[in-house]
Design a protein around this motif. Structure first.
Motif, PDB file in Angstrom:
ATOM      1  N   LYS A 145       0.820  -1.211   0.000  1.00 40.30           N
ATOM      2  CA  LYS A 145       0.000   0.000   0.000  1.00 40.30           C
ATOM      3  C   LYS A 145       0.855   1.263   0.000  1.00 40.30           C
ATOM      4  CE  LYS A 145      -4.310  -1.760   1.829  1.00 40.30           C
ATOM      5  NZ  LYS A 145      -5.331  -1.734   2.879  1.00 40.30           N
ATOM      6  N   GLY A 146       1.902   1.241  -0.792  1.00 40.19           N
ATOM      7  CA  GLY A 146       2.749   2.415  -0.942  1.00 40.19           C
ATOM      8  C   GLY A 146       3.739   2.639   0.177  1.00 40.19           C
ATOM      9  N   GLU A 147       3.667   1.792   1.209  1.00 39.45           N
ATOM     10  CA  GLU A 147       4.601   1.932   2.325  1.00 39.45           C
ATOM     11  C   GLU A 147       5.696   0.879   2.219  1.00 39.45           C
ATOM     12  OE1 GLU A 147       4.439   4.027   5.198  1.00 39.45           O
ATOM     13  OE2 GLU A 147       2.841   5.160   4.185  1.00 39.45           O
ATOM     14  N   LYS A 148       6.864   1.239   2.731  1.00 39.86           N
ATOM     15  CA  LYS A 148       7.966   0.287   2.718  1.00 39.86           C
ATOM     16  C   LYS A 148       8.000  -0.509   4.021  1.00 39.86           C
ATOM     17  CE  LYS A 148      11.029   2.955  -0.265  1.00 39.86           C
ATOM     18  NZ  LYS A 148      12.248   3.790  -0.335  1.00 39.86           N
ATOM     19  N   TYR A 149       8.125  -1.819   3.887  1.00 39.76           N
ATOM     20  CA  TYR A 149       8.282  -2.692   5.050  1.00 39.76           C
ATOM     21  C   TYR A 149       9.547  -3.517   4.854  1.00 39.76           C
ATOM     22  CZ  TYR A 149       3.483  -1.418   6.188  1.00 39.76           C
ATOM     23  OH  TYR A 149       2.350  -0.721   6.497  1.00 39.76           O
ATOM     24  N   TYR A 150      10.068  -4.038   5.947  1.00 41.54           N
ATOM     25  CA  TYR A 150      11.308  -4.805   5.845  1.00 41.54           C
ATOM     26  C   TYR A 150      11.199  -6.117   6.609  1.00 41.54           C
ATOM     27  CZ  TYR A 150      12.926  -0.309   4.211  1.00 41.54           C
ATOM     28  OH  TYR A 150      13.056   0.857   3.508  1.00 41.54           O
ATOM     29  N   THR A 151      11.623  -7.180   5.955  1.00 42.79           N
ATOM     30  CA  THR A 151      11.606  -8.483   6.627  1.00 42.79           C
ATOM     31  C   THR A 151      12.676  -8.505   7.708  1.00 42.79           C
ATOM     32  OG1 THR A 151      13.197  -9.393   5.058  1.00 42.79           O
ATOM     33  CG2 THR A 151      10.862  -9.639   4.523  1.00 42.79           C
ATOM     34  N   PHE A 152      12.469  -9.350   8.703  1.00 43.64           N
ATOM     35  CA  PHE A 152      13.479  -9.507   9.749  1.00 43.64           C
ATOM     36  C   PHE A 152      14.673 -10.229   9.128  1.00 43.64           C
ATOM     37  CE2 PHE A 152      15.587 -11.246  13.434  1.00 43.64           C
ATOM     38  CZ  PHE A 152      15.444 -10.227  14.368  1.00 43.64           C
ATOM     39  N   PRO A 153      15.882  -9.703   9.300  1.00 43.35           N
ATOM     40  CA  PRO A 153      17.050 -10.309   8.647  1.00 43.35           C
ATOM     41  C   PRO A 153      17.296 -11.745   9.082  1.00 43.35           C
ATOM     42  CG  PRO A 153      17.724  -8.644  10.245  1.00 43.35           C
ATOM     43  CD  PRO A 153      16.249  -8.517  10.079  1.00 43.35           C
ATOM     44  N   THR A 154      17.673 -12.581   8.135  1.00 45.90           N
ATOM     45  CA  THR A 154      18.012 -13.969   8.432  1.00 45.90           C
ATOM     46  C   THR A 154      19.410 -14.030   9.046  1.00 45.90           C
ATOM     47  OG1 THR A 154      19.055 -14.246   6.280  1.00 45.90           O
ATOM     48  CG2 THR A 154      16.697 -14.729   6.411  1.00 45.90           C
ATOM     49  N   PRO A 155      19.778 -15.178   9.638  1.00 42.92           N
ATOM     50  CA  PRO A 155      21.146 -15.313  10.157  1.00 42.92           C
ATOM     51  C   PRO A 155      22.177 -15.029   9.067  1.00 42.92           C
ATOM     52  CG  PRO A 155      19.804 -17.156  10.879  1.00 42.92           C
ATOM     53  CD  PRO A 155      18.957 -16.364   9.922  1.00 42.92           C
ATOM     54  N   GLU A 156      21.903 -15.505   7.859  1.00 41.46           N
ATOM     55  CA  GLU A 156      22.832 -15.278   6.751  1.00 41.46           C
ATOM     56  C   GLU A 156      22.984 -13.795   6.446  1.00 41.46           C
ATOM     57  OE1 GLU A 156      20.409 -17.595   6.712  1.00 41.46           O
ATOM     58  OE2 GLU A 156      21.793 -19.280   6.989  1.00 41.46           O
ATOM     59  N   GLU A 157      21.882 -13.085   6.534  1.00 37.55           N
ATOM     60  CA  GLU A 157      21.936 -11.649   6.237  1.00 37.55           C
ATOM     61  C   GLU A 157      22.710 -10.872   7.305  1.00 37.55           C
ATOM     62  OE1 GLU A 157      17.914 -10.967   3.515  1.00 37.55           O
ATOM     63  OE2 GLU A 157      17.694 -11.168   5.671  1.00 37.55           O
ATOM     64  N   LEU A 158      22.867 -11.472   8.463  1.00 42.94           N
ATOM     65  CA  LEU A 158      23.630 -10.808   9.529  1.00 42.94           C
ATOM     66  C   LEU A 158      25.056 -11.347   9.631  1.00 42.94           C
ATOM     67  CD1 LEU A 158      21.033 -10.506  12.458  1.00 42.94           C
ATOM     68  CD2 LEU A 158      21.584  -8.852  10.672  1.00 42.94           C
ATOM     69  N   LYS A 159      25.368 -12.244   8.712  1.00 41.07           N
ATOM     70  CA  LYS A 159      26.643 -12.961   8.801  1.00 41.07           C
ATOM     71  C   LYS A 159      27.857 -12.036   8.931  1.00 41.07           C
ATOM     72  CE  LYS A 159      29.164 -16.748   6.682  1.00 41.07           C
ATOM     73  NZ  LYS A 159      29.222 -17.698   5.568  1.00 41.07           N
ATOM     74  N   ASN A 160      27.900 -11.004   8.133  1.00 39.17           N
ATOM     75  CA  ASN A 160      29.109 -10.166   8.122  1.00 39.17           C
ATOM     76  C   ASN A 160      28.968  -8.861   8.889  1.00 39.17           C
ATOM     77  OD1 ASN A 160      30.594 -12.000   6.472  1.00 39.17           O
ATOM     78  ND2 ASN A 160      29.359 -11.309   4.736  1.00 39.17           N
ATOM     79  N   THR A 181      25.624 -14.673  19.298  1.00 40.31           N
ATOM     80  CA  THR A 181      24.507 -15.600  19.100  1.00 40.31           C
ATOM     81  C   THR A 181      24.303 -15.915  17.621  1.00 40.31           C
ATOM     82  OG1 THR A 181      23.305 -15.134  21.130  1.00 40.31           O
ATOM     83  CG2 THR A 181      21.995 -15.736  19.228  1.00 40.31           C
ATOM     84  N   THR A 182      24.390 -14.912  16.774  1.00 39.79           N
ATOM     85  CA  THR A 182      24.247 -15.134  15.333  1.00 39.79           C
ATOM     86  C   THR A 182      25.312 -16.104  14.843  1.00 39.79           C
ATOM     87  OG1 THR A 182      23.354 -12.910  15.022  1.00 39.79           O
ATOM     88  CG2 THR A 182      24.237 -13.999  13.077  1.00 39.79           C
ATOM     89  N   LYS A 183      26.517 -15.907  15.330  1.00 43.10           N
ATOM     90  CA  LYS A 183      27.627 -16.773  14.942  1.00 43.10           C
ATOM     91  C   LYS A 183      27.373 -18.222  15.387  1.00 43.10           C
ATOM     92  CE  LYS A 183      32.630 -16.716  14.860  1.00 43.10           C
ATOM     93  NZ  LYS A 183      33.844 -16.414  15.582  1.00 43.10           N
ATOM     94  N   MET A 184      26.922 -18.368  16.627  1.00 48.71           N
ATOM     95  CA  MET A 184      26.660 -19.713  17.143  1.00 48.71           C
ATOM     96  C   MET A 184      25.593 -20.437  16.329  1.00 48.71           C
ATOM     97  SD  MET A 184      26.714 -18.993  21.242  1.00 48.71           S
ATOM     98  CE  MET A 184      26.517 -20.661  21.836  1.00 48.71           C
ATOM     99  N   ILE A 185      24.594 -19.681  15.910  1.00 54.54           N
ATOM    100  CA  ILE A 185      23.505 -20.289  15.149  1.00 54.54           C
ATOM    101  C   ILE A 185      23.941 -20.596  13.719  1.00 54.54           C
ATOM    102  CG2 ILE A 185      21.233 -19.804  14.142  1.00 54.54           C
ATOM    103  CD1 ILE A 185      20.549 -18.430  16.851  1.00 54.54           C
ATOM    104  N   LEU A 186      24.702 -19.693  13.130  1.00 52.66           N
ATOM    105  CA  LEU A 186      25.202 -19.925  11.769  1.00 52.66           C
ATOM    106  C   LEU A 186      26.115 -21.149  11.727  1.00 52.66           C
ATOM    107  CD1 LEU A 186      26.013 -16.360  10.433  1.00 52.66           C
ATOM    108  CD2 LEU A 186      24.538 -18.052   9.338  1.00 52.66           C
ATOM    109  N   GLU A 187      26.907 -21.310  12.759  1.00 56.48           N
ATOM    110  CA  GLU A 187      27.836 -22.434  12.794  1.00 56.48           C
ATOM    111  C   GLU A 187      27.191 -23.712  13.345  1.00 56.48           C
ATOM    112  OE1 GLU A 187      31.133 -20.848  14.958  1.00 56.48           O
ATOM    113  OE2 GLU A 187      31.822 -19.638  13.253  1.00 56.48           O
TER     114      GLU A 187
END
Length: 288
Positions: A145-160, A181-187
């Motif tokens: 509806k003309g507004e911008k929304y953003y998905t919650f980033p995945t672990p991969e998207e937070l990788k770096n 925590t992101t690292k622990m989950i990615l690994e």
DNA sequence: ACTCAGGTATTAC
DNA sequence: GTAATACCTGAG
């Protein structure tokens, strides 16, 4: 991705404010027409209540009915649960009457973990702001509806993402916790898929506690509010401590009440519905 | 300036 | 095991 619509009728135990403002979620916002819009995985949903109908619409990558039934826990009999809990005592009866439209959402496990790590020693407006900035910066944009929304980033998207970058988003001392925590989950040091398959809540809790920034309270929130859906846990925060002391323990200093004491009463009184009882009591004590 | 907010990690008995 | 203490940040 396509626009879809779905309606349900004559459902009790479904109130927008009770569901979205009872403290279980952070990404739903009230619109001018009284409806709420939120991001659920890769879907944007809007929920409106009209007469005795609930109208869901949005852009979804999957069938909207399927998404809604799962996310809003539509196959659980909340009337029965409320009836059972109300029998326990007048306190429960009162708090349930106040929050009778509550449903516990099936939120994505990963998102719930990160969100509640952010919630530690923090306040709601700031928690919501941080999560929004995190999503805006690292999630995927969806226009609705003309507004911008953003998905919650995945672990991969937070990788770096670095600790410094988290700090810039306003995370404060929680930056390192998100990073670790992101690292622990990615690994796969902690395997989220395996957690979902494990029926032993105690074991799952032990695993969650290994994550940086996850202590007893956050672990219980994750168990209750994510799609792990364990209703026997009893998250104890300042409000729950307060209400449990007021109603059952009556110590002159609520801070002197031990966690064990509260847990014992919760277990005895509420059993495997402790999580729900907690939510009604929390919401009532906080808002009423 | 100072307190407070959905606690956790660290350190010291 | 249990108690005390520091901790980003920004709103009131």
């Amino acid at each position: 991705m396509q626009k879809q619509k779905y309606k349900i009728e004559n459902i009790d135990s479904f109130d927008l404010k009770d569901i979205f403002e009872c403290g279980q979620c952070f990404r739903w916002n009230k619109q001018e027409d009284g409806s709420y819009t939120g991001v659920v995985k890769n879907n944007i949903l809007n929920v409106k209540k009209q007469d005795n109908q609930i109208i869901f619409q949005g852009i979804c990558e999957d069938n909207i009915q399927k998404i809604v039934e799962n996310y809003f826990d539509l196959n659980r009999d909340y009337e029965k649960i409320k009836k059972d809990l109300s029998k326990i005592d007048d306190n429960m009866k009162t708090s349930i009457e106040y929050g009778k439209g509550i449903r516990i959402l099936n939120q994505d496990l990963w998102e719930t973990i990160i969100s509640f790590i952010i919630s530690a020693n923090n306040n709601i407006p700031r928690i919501k702001g941080i999560i929004e900035r995190l999503s805006q910066k690292y999630g995927k944009e969806i226009i609705y509806k003309g507004e911008k929304y953003y998905t919650f980033p995945t672990p991969e998207e937070l990788k770096n993402v670095t600790v410094e970058e988290y700090r810039k988003l306003g995370l404060g001392f929680r930056d390192i916790r998100l990073y670790e925590t992101t690292k622990m989950i990615l690994e796969k040091e902690i395997d989220l898929e395996k957690l979902k398959e494990n029926p032993n809540t105690k074991e799952v809790r032990e695993e969650l506690l290994k994550l940086s920034g996850v202590g007893p309270k956050v672990a219980d929130c994750i168990l209750l509010f994510s799609d792990l859906k364990r209703f026997e846990v009893f998250p104890i925060d300042v409000w729950v401590r307060r209400v449990m002391n007021d109603l059952y323990i009556k110590n002159e200093d609520e801070n002197k009440v031990s966690k064990k004491q509260i847990e014992k009463i919760a277990e005895e009184k509420f059993g495997n519905l402790a999580g729900l009882a907690q939510q009604y009591l929390f919401y009532w004590r906080r808002e009423a």
